[in-house]
Design a protein around this motif. Structure first.
Motif, mmCIF file in Angstrom:
data_model
loop_
_atom_site.group_PDB
_atom_site.id
_atom_site.type_symbol
_atom_site.label_atom_id
_atom_site.label_comp_id
_atom_site.label_asym_id
_atom_site.label_seq_id
_atom_site.Cartn_x
_atom_site.Cartn_y
_atom_site.Cartn_z
ATOM 1 N N SER A 55 25.768 -1.861 46.109
ATOM 2 C CA SER A 55 25.174 -3.092 45.560
ATOM 3 C C SER A 55 26.176 -4.237 45.626
ATOM 4 C CB SER A 55 24.741 -2.909 44.095
ATOM 5 O OG SER A 55 25.863 -2.847 43.245
ATOM 6 N N ASN A 56 25.688 -5.419 45.381
ATOM 7 C CA ASN A 56 26.565 -6.583 45.257
ATOM 8 C C ASN A 56 27.356 -6.478 43.946
ATOM 9 O OD1 ASN A 56 26.615 -9.158 43.514
ATOM 10 N ND2 ASN A 56 26.715 -10.041 45.550
ATOM 11 N N THR A 57 26.721 -5.975 42.888
ATOM 12 C CA THR A 57 27.415 -5.849 41.600
ATOM 13 C C THR A 57 28.674 -4.996 41.766
ATOM 14 O OG1 THR A 57 25.279 -5.988 40.475
ATOM 15 C CG2 THR A 57 27.128 -5.164 39.175
ATOM 16 N N ASP A 156 30.396 -15.129 45.197
ATOM 17 C CA ASP A 156 29.216 -14.295 44.981
ATOM 18 C C ASP A 156 28.154 -14.845 45.932
ATOM 19 O OD1 ASP A 156 26.882 -13.096 44.262
ATOM 20 O OD2 ASP A 156 27.125 -13.367 42.104
ATOM 21 N N HIS A 159 22.952 -14.536 47.400
ATOM 22 C CA HIS A 159 21.785 -15.232 47.955
ATOM 23 C C HIS A 159 22.063 -15.818 49.340
ATOM 24 C CE1 HIS A 159 20.487 -16.287 43.517
ATOM 25 N NE2 HIS A 159 20.561 -14.983 43.745
ATOM 26 N N SER A 180 24.447 -9.531 48.823
ATOM 27 C CA SER A 180 23.511 -8.557 48.238
ATOM 28 C C SER A 180 22.366 -8.284 49.211
ATOM 29 C CB SER A 180 22.915 -9.089 46.932
ATOM 30 O OG SER A 180 21.913 -8.198 46.463
ATOM 31 N N LYS A 185 16.106 -9.563 48.250
ATOM 32 C CA LYS A 185 16.957 -10.598 48.839
ATOM 33 C C LYS A 185 16.489 -10.918 50.271
ATOM 34 C CE LYS A 185 19.819 -11.084 45.351
ATOM 35 N NZ LYS A 185 19.122 -10.271 44.344
ATOM 36 N N TYR A 324 18.542 -19.565 36.740
ATOM 37 C CA TYR A 324 18.547 -18.556 35.693
ATOM 38 C C TYR A 324 18.599 -19.273 34.355
ATOM 39 C CZ TYR A 324 19.704 -15.361 39.460
ATOM 40 O OH TYR A 324 19.659 -14.626 40.613
#
Ligand SMILES: Cc1ncc(COP(=O)(O)O)c(C=O)c1O
Length: 378
Positions: A55-57, A156, A159, A180, A185, A324
């Motif tokens: 994952s990106n996380t 990050d 996107h 991600s 996505k 967000y």
């Protein structure tokens, strides 16, 4: 038919063929397709290193962990970050016992470089920049600020698959950039991501750290010619189980072939929204920065009384998104409430209009008509 903010499009038959190769060969894990996907990603982006993750996380966590390890950062050191993001961006800073310090956002919904500079203290070690919706905002000024103040830069790029700045794919300027490929996505798999380091040594270390700190991965240990498996390895570091697998990489390999064409369609939809929205002066479009070709993961607008407008949309089976709420509104980060007035204001107005590959111009017309009706008199 409902009109949703996101609906991923998969090239199913091609993907199934790619996955079949993994199953027939008996190799679904780390290696094989993950190696192929990494080299295709490097070729596509022009980035020197790429390591495929689950994952990106995980990638953002690895980025912070790596930089802390390499640079001797101490617990309580600070990372400047954005409040307008998915919480992964900020939670990973806490995972490493560092402190997220929030800088306000600008009209692009990205970190405002002037506020970032104001928030620098003796303890600041890095800036975490998020390219919201595929936008680069004032990224170039952030790069300069990091250079001037000798701070590390983490991008990050969740996107930003396909985002170009001054004609070049983003990522190479950051010490670490993380993409991600989560389910909705621009390059959807199921769940996965890519960590791209600037330095070869960082790439080597990240590969170990993503596989429990083990010195050689299973694919390296499997001798393809002899069919033998070298069991011996060393463990120089405590690592994590963060690497990607060949099933996800198979999906990624196929989806990547279509990324540019699909991002171009997203950009056409965005242009059409811009035209259609001219008749609703109460709605402000979040602009894309000059010289940026956005991946257009999101089409963001600012709408008065957003929550009521969202309710109004639901009656028509139209489901926009919100990307967000200012992270300072969550109890975890409430210590920073009041430090980012723009973010806290925008967070009540931000809305992402439906934008994906099944949206048609008729759908867009309907979305804008309902939006016009919803904001009338507000
Ligand atoms: C800005 C941002 N950062 C990080 C993430 C986390 O990505 P992943 O789900 O691949 O871990 C997301 C996912 O929504 C995101 O939008």
């Amino acid at each position: 038919m409902a009109i949703n903010v996101f609906v991923p499009k998969f090239h199913t038959d091609e993907i199934l063929e790619e996955i079949r190769e993994c199953l027939d060969r008996g190799w679904t894990g780390l290696g094989f397709k993950t190696v192929e996907f990494e080299s295709r990603w490097k070729k596509y982006t022009g980035l020197p290193f790429a390591h495929f993750l689950n994952s990106n996380t995980s990638g953002l966590h690895l980025a912070i962990h790596l930089l802390k390890l390499q640079n001797g950062w101490k617990d309580g050191d600070e990372i400047i970050t954005t409040p307008i993001t998915f919480v992964s961006t900020n939670h990973v800073i806490l995972y490493e016992r560092l402190k997220p310090v929030f800088a306000d956002v600008d009209k692009y919904m990205c970190i405002d470089p002037d506020d970032a500079e104001r928030k620098i203290t003796q303890k600041t070690r890095a800036i975490m920049f998020v390219g919201i919706g595929g936008n680069t905002g004032q990224y170039e000024k952030i790069i300069e600020l990091c250079r001037k103040k000798k701070l590390k830069l983490i991008l990050d790029a969740a996107h930003m698959s396909g985002t170009l700045y001054k004609g070049k794919h983003v990522g190479s300027e950051a010490d670490v950039a993380v993409f991600s490929f989560q389910a909705v996505k621009n390059l959807p798999t199921g769940d996965s991501g890519m960590i791209c380091c600037k330095e070869e040594e960082s790439d080597r270390l990240v590969r170990q750290l993503s596989w429990m700190g083990i010195s050689k991965d299973t694919y390296q240990r499997f001798n393809k010619n002899e069919g033998s498996y070298k069991w011996h390895y060393d463990i120089p570091n405590v690592g994590f189980k963060y690497h990607g697998n060949s099933i996800m990489a198979s999906i990624g390999l196929v989806q990547l072939k279509y990324l540019d064409e699909e991002n171009a369609y997203r950009n056409r939809l965005a242009e059409n929204y811009i035209k259609l929205l001219e008749v609703i002066p109460q709605v402000n479009i979040v602009p894309v920065a000059p010289e940026c070709v956005s991946s257009r993961h999101l089409f963001q607008v600012l709408v008065p009384e957003r929550d009521k407008v969202m309710q109004f949309f639901y009656a028509y089976q139209i489901y926009p998104g919100v990307h967000y709420i200012s992270n300072t509104e969550y109890p975890m980060y409430s210590y920073a409430r009041g430090t980012c007035p723009n973010a806290e204001k925008y967070s009540k107005e931000l809305m992402s209009l439906p934008l994906h590959l099944n949206i048609t111009e008729d759908d867009q017309q309907k979305v804008v008509e309902v939006l016009a009706e919803a904001v009338k008199g507000r």
